[in-house]
Design a protein around this motif. Structure first.
Motif, PDB file in Angstrom:
ATOM      1  N   PHE A 202       0.811  -1.216   0.000  1.00 40.79           N
ATOM      2  CA  PHE A 202       0.000   0.000   0.000  1.00 40.79           C
ATOM      3  C   PHE A 202       0.848   1.272   0.000  1.00 40.79           C
ATOM      4  CE2 PHE A 202      -2.892  -3.156   1.921  1.00 40.79           C
ATOM      5  CZ  PHE A 202      -3.969  -3.017   1.048  1.00 40.79           C
ATOM      6  N   SER A 203       2.136   1.137  -0.295  1.00 41.21           N
ATOM      7  CA  SER A 203       3.017   2.294  -0.325  1.00 41.21           C
ATOM      8  C   SER A 203       3.468   2.585  -1.754  1.00 41.21           C
ATOM      9  CB  SER A 203       4.242   2.043   0.567  1.00 41.21           C
ATOM     10  OG  SER A 203       5.074   1.045  -0.001  1.00 41.21           O
ATOM     11  N   LYS A 204       4.297   3.612  -1.913  1.00 39.33           N
ATOM     12  CA  LYS A 204       4.794   3.986  -3.237  1.00 39.33           C
ATOM     13  C   LYS A 204       5.815   2.996  -3.777  1.00 39.33           C
ATOM     14  CE  LYS A 204       8.359   6.987  -1.239  1.00 39.33           C
ATOM     15  NZ  LYS A 204       8.904   8.362  -1.196  1.00 39.33           N
ATOM     16  N   TRP A 205       6.283   2.063  -2.918  1.00 38.76           N
ATOM     17  CA  TRP A 205       7.247   1.045  -3.355  1.00 38.76           C
ATOM     18  C   TRP A 205       6.575  -0.234  -3.849  1.00 38.76           C
ATOM     19  CZ3 TRP A 205       8.016   3.429   1.569  1.00 38.76           C
ATOM     20  CH2 TRP A 205       8.982   4.424   1.557  1.00 38.76           C
ATOM     21  N   ARG A 206       5.294  -0.190  -4.075  1.00 38.55           N
ATOM     22  CA  ARG A 206       4.564  -1.389  -4.494  1.00 38.55           C
ATOM     23  C   ARG A 206       5.107  -1.978  -5.790  1.00 38.55           C
ATOM     24  NH1 ARG A 206      -2.018  -1.660  -5.539  1.00 38.55           N
ATOM     25  NH2 ARG A 206      -2.075  -3.832  -6.238  1.00 38.55           N
ATOM     26  N   ALA A 207       5.566  -1.113  -6.699  1.00 34.91           N
ATOM     27  CA  ALA A 207       6.058  -1.593  -7.986  1.00 34.91           C
ATOM     28  C   ALA A 207       7.326  -2.425  -7.860  1.00 34.91           C
ATOM     29  CB  ALA A 207       6.299  -0.407  -8.916  1.00 34.91           C
ATOM     30  N   ARG A 208       8.005  -2.346  -6.718  1.00 37.69           N
ATOM     31  CA  ARG A 208       9.236  -3.108  -6.536  1.00 37.69           C
ATOM     32  C   ARG A 208       8.971  -4.566  -6.173  1.00 37.69           C
ATOM     33  NH1 ARG A 208      13.380   0.979  -3.289  1.00 37.69           N
ATOM     34  NH2 ARG A 208      13.246   2.722  -4.776  1.00 37.69           N
ATOM     35  N   LEU A 209       7.748  -4.889  -5.835  1.00 38.67           N
ATOM     36  CA  LEU A 209       7.428  -6.283  -5.542  1.00 38.67           C
ATOM     37  C   LEU A 209       7.470  -7.097  -6.824  1.00 38.67           C
ATOM     38  CD1 LEU A 209       4.430  -5.819  -3.081  1.00 38.67           C
ATOM     39  CD2 LEU A 209       6.733  -6.591  -2.507  1.00 38.67           C
ATOM     40  N   PRO A 210       7.893  -8.349  -6.747  1.00 34.21           N
ATOM     41  CA  PRO A 210       7.958  -9.187  -7.952  1.00 34.21           C
ATOM     42  C   PRO A 210       6.578  -9.455  -8.519  1.00 34.21           C
ATOM     43  CG  PRO A 210       8.365 -10.495  -5.987  1.00 34.21           C
ATOM     44  CD  PRO A 210       8.350  -9.064  -5.545  1.00 34.21           C
ATOM     45  N   PRO A 211       6.479  -9.724  -9.837  1.00 38.13           N
ATOM     46  CA  PRO A 211       5.169  -9.986 -10.447  1.00 38.13           C
ATOM     47  C   PRO A 211       4.429 -11.158  -9.820  1.00 38.13           C
ATOM     48  CG  PRO A 211       6.834  -9.611 -12.128  1.00 38.13           C
ATOM     49  CD  PRO A 211       7.561  -9.708 -10.828  1.00 38.13           C
ATOM     50  N   SER A 212       5.157 -12.117  -9.266  1.00 39.48           N
ATOM     51  CA  SER A 212       4.502 -13.286  -8.673  1.00 39.48           C
ATOM     52  C   SER A 212       3.672 -12.921  -7.446  1.00 39.48           C
ATOM     53  CB  SER A 212       5.553 -14.322  -8.289  1.00 39.48           C
ATOM     54  OG  SER A 212       6.496 -13.758  -7.401  1.00 39.48           O
ATOM     55  N   ALA A 213       3.940 -11.725  -6.869  1.00 33.74           N
ATOM     56  CA  ALA A 213       3.192 -11.299  -5.694  1.00 33.74           C
ATOM     57  C   ALA A 213       2.076 -10.325  -6.045  1.00 33.74           C
ATOM     58  CB  ALA A 213       4.138 -10.651  -4.694  1.00 33.74           C
ATOM     59  N   ALA A 214       1.744 -10.221  -7.329  1.00 37.33           N
ATOM     60  CA  ALA A 214       0.741  -9.248  -7.756  1.00 37.33           C
ATOM     61  C   ALA A 214      -0.677  -9.813  -7.740  1.00 37.33           C
ATOM     62  CB  ALA A 214       1.071  -8.753  -9.166  1.00 37.33           C
ATOM     63  N   ARG A 215      -0.835 -11.088  -7.509  1.00 40.56           N
ATOM     64  CA  ARG A 215      -2.158 -11.695  -7.532  1.00 40.56           C
ATOM     65  C   ARG A 215      -2.967 -11.266  -6.316  1.00 40.56           C
ATOM     66  NH1 ARG A 215      -3.944 -17.384  -6.214  1.00 40.56           N
ATOM     67  NH2 ARG A 215      -5.701 -17.833  -7.576  1.00 40.56           N
ATOM     68  N   PRO A 216      -4.239 -10.862  -6.486  1.00 37.90           N
ATOM     69  CA  PRO A 216      -5.043 -10.417  -5.336  1.00 37.90           C
ATOM     70  C   PRO A 216      -5.164 -11.466  -4.241  1.00 37.90           C
ATOM     71  CG  PRO A 216      -6.099  -9.796  -7.398  1.00 37.90           C
ATOM     72  CD  PRO A 216      -4.949 -10.683  -7.760  1.00 37.90           C
ATOM     73  N   GLY A 217      -5.269 -12.735  -4.623  1.00 40.94           N
ATOM     74  CA  GLY A 217      -5.372 -13.784  -3.622  1.00 40.94           C
ATOM     75  C   GLY A 217      -4.177 -13.838  -2.696  1.00 40.94           C
ATOM     76  N   PHE A 218      -3.008 -13.435  -3.209  1.00 45.64           N
ATOM     77  CA  PHE A 218      -1.810 -13.426  -2.383  1.00 45.64           C
ATOM     78  C   PHE A 218      -1.971 -12.461  -1.223  1.00 45.64           C
ATOM     79  CE2 PHE A 218       2.255 -11.265  -1.504  1.00 45.64           C
ATOM     80  CZ  PHE A 218       2.970 -12.332  -0.998  1.00 45.64           C
ATOM     81  N   TYR A 219      -2.544 -11.291  -1.464  1.00 44.64           N
ATOM     82  CA  TYR A 219      -2.686 -10.304  -0.403  1.00 44.64           C
ATOM     83  C   TYR A 219      -3.836 -10.642   0.538  1.00 44.64           C
ATOM     84  CZ  TYR A 219       0.960  -7.607  -2.495  1.00 44.64           C
ATOM     85  OH  TYR A 219       2.181  -7.224  -2.968  1.00 44.64           O
ATOM     86  N   ASN A 220      -4.831 -11.342   0.052  1.00 44.27           N
ATOM     87  CA  ASN A 220      -5.856 -11.857   0.970  1.00 44.27           C
ATOM     88  C   ASN A 220      -5.227 -12.837   1.957  1.00 44.27           C
ATOM     89  OD1 ASN A 220      -7.816 -10.374  -0.374  1.00 44.27           O
ATOM     90  ND2 ASN A 220      -8.339 -12.067  -1.749  1.00 44.27           N
ATOM     91  N   TYR A 221      -4.341 -13.660   1.442  1.00 44.01           N
ATOM     92  CA  TYR A 221      -3.607 -14.606   2.292  1.00 44.01           C
ATOM     93  C   TYR A 221      -2.739 -13.862   3.299  1.00 44.01           C
ATOM     94  CZ  TYR A 221       0.210 -17.870   3.423  1.00 44.01           C
ATOM     95  OH  TYR A 221       1.154 -18.632   4.069  1.00 44.01           O
ATOM     96  N   ILE A 222      -2.046 -12.819   2.849  1.00 45.49           N
ATOM     97  CA  ILE A 222      -1.174 -12.046   3.733  1.00 45.49           C
ATOM     98  C   ILE A 222      -1.980 -11.376   4.841  1.00 45.49           C
ATOM     99  CG2 ILE A 222       0.379 -10.068   3.878  1.00 45.49           C
ATOM    100  CD1 ILE A 222       1.638 -12.520   2.629  1.00 45.49           C
ATOM    101  N   VAL A 223      -3.151 -10.823   4.494  1.00 42.89           N
ATOM    102  CA  VAL A 223      -3.994 -10.169   5.491  1.00 42.89           C
ATOM    103  C   VAL A 223      -4.445 -11.160   6.554  1.00 42.89           C
ATOM    104  CG1 VAL A 223      -6.223  -9.042   5.864  1.00 42.89           C
ATOM    105  CG2 VAL A 223      -4.763  -8.310   3.977  1.00 42.89           C
TER     106      VAL A 223
END
Length: 303
Positions: free
Chosen positions: A205-226
């Motif tokens: 949720f920060s301005k560094w979001r683009a630095r995350l790898p493409p494999s972590a771009a799936r919405p389900g991944f962040y639901n899991y993280i939450v």
């Protein structure tokens, strides 16, 4: 008038001193059949059996798809998922060991391997999704398990020292409820996991979001993280209360343990593996796996 004299033999003690056995659930927990209550045990066993049954029903189809696609990474995670599921079912079914005399060592070893197996799956998954590009799937797999193996190895070593070196009952409910060593280790453990998941959410949720790898771009991944962040944050809060001697903290910690052992493995399967196994062969390169291929993880496996 007659009097009755009471003679006491000084060589014979007036009372027979016998050791008093204090049950492990002296803090108020229901001790039948486990230390934390029958309903906790029922939930653990039912959830483990249901998920194992689901894996068994779909095992033939899933193994065939893994064989046809030849992805070393997915094969490794599927095998590790089976291993962790069987360990978790054994651990859930043998909850009475923690309150049974003579089973202390066996229970501690079973708990140690079960928690370490699930932690290895949890950490290796994060390491895989957050790593940078590698030239082949085998390189990614080797780097992934090297990182997770070191972390899990250190975690196991600390727990072995606490349990077998200092005699701290880390895995026994109702015993050591006021032990500072016990709750200090669990506080550190939950604090580190909460910090990792919290940091990933912060970057997302920060301005560094683009630095995350493409494999972590799936919405389900962040639901899991939450979900994992919330579970570990609640567990951290519960350990803090338990360390202060609050009975509610002990109950809340047991609840988080039950939720983790009952729901984590199904959550992982639904979030990261279900799509792969449910897609037809000609639809396997969907959006999720295209993103992961763009990161270079499956180049060698899918050629």
């Amino acid at each position: 008038m007659s009097t009755t004299s009471l003679q006491i033999n000084p060589e014979s003690p007036p009372f027979s001193l016998q050791p008093v056995l204090i049950p492990a659930n002296a803090d108020g927990h229901d001790g039948s059949p486990g230390c934390h209550g029958v309903w906790f045990d029922v939930v653990l066993v039912v959830a483990s059996v249901v998920f194992l049954g689901y894996l068994s029903i779909h095992a033939k189809k899933n193994l065939k798809k893994l064989y046809n696609r030849g992805s070393y990474i997915l094969i490794s995670y599927y095998a590790l998922l089976w291993f962790a599921t069987l360990l978790n079912l054994t651990w859930s079914s043998l909850q009475t060991w923690q309150c049974s005399p003579g089973k202390e060592v066996a229970w501690n070893l079973l708990s140690l391997f079960t928690t370490s197996g699930m932690l290895c799956l949890e950490i290796s998954l994060l390491a895989f999704l957050l790593q940078e590009d590698y030239t082949s799937g085998l390189d990614a797999l080797a780097h992934n398990f090297m990182v997770s193996g070191i972390i899990v190895g250190v975690d196991m070593l600390l727990k072995v020292i606490y349990v077998f070196g200092f005699g701290v009952p880390l895995f026994v409910d109702g015993v050591g409820t006021t032990s500072k060593l016990k709750w200090s280790l669990w506080i550190i453990h939950k604090l580190l996991l909460t910090a990792v998941y919290g940091f990933i959410l912060f970057v997302h949720f920060s301005k560094w979001r683009a630095r995350l790898p493409p494999s972590a771009a799936r919405p389900g991944f962040y639901n899991y993280i939450v979900i994992m962040f919330v579970i570990n944050a609640v567990a951290l809060f519960a350990c803090g209360l338990a360390g202060l001697g609050a009975g509610f903290g002990i109950w809340l910690y047991n609840l988080t343990v039950t939720c983790y052992h009952s729901l984590y493995l199904p959550l992982l399967y639904v979030t990261f593996l279900a799509d792969f196994f449910q897609e037809d062969d000609f639809l396997l390169e969907n959006a999720y796996y295209s993103e992961m291929k763009d990161a270079g993880f499956f180049d060698a496996d899918w050629d």
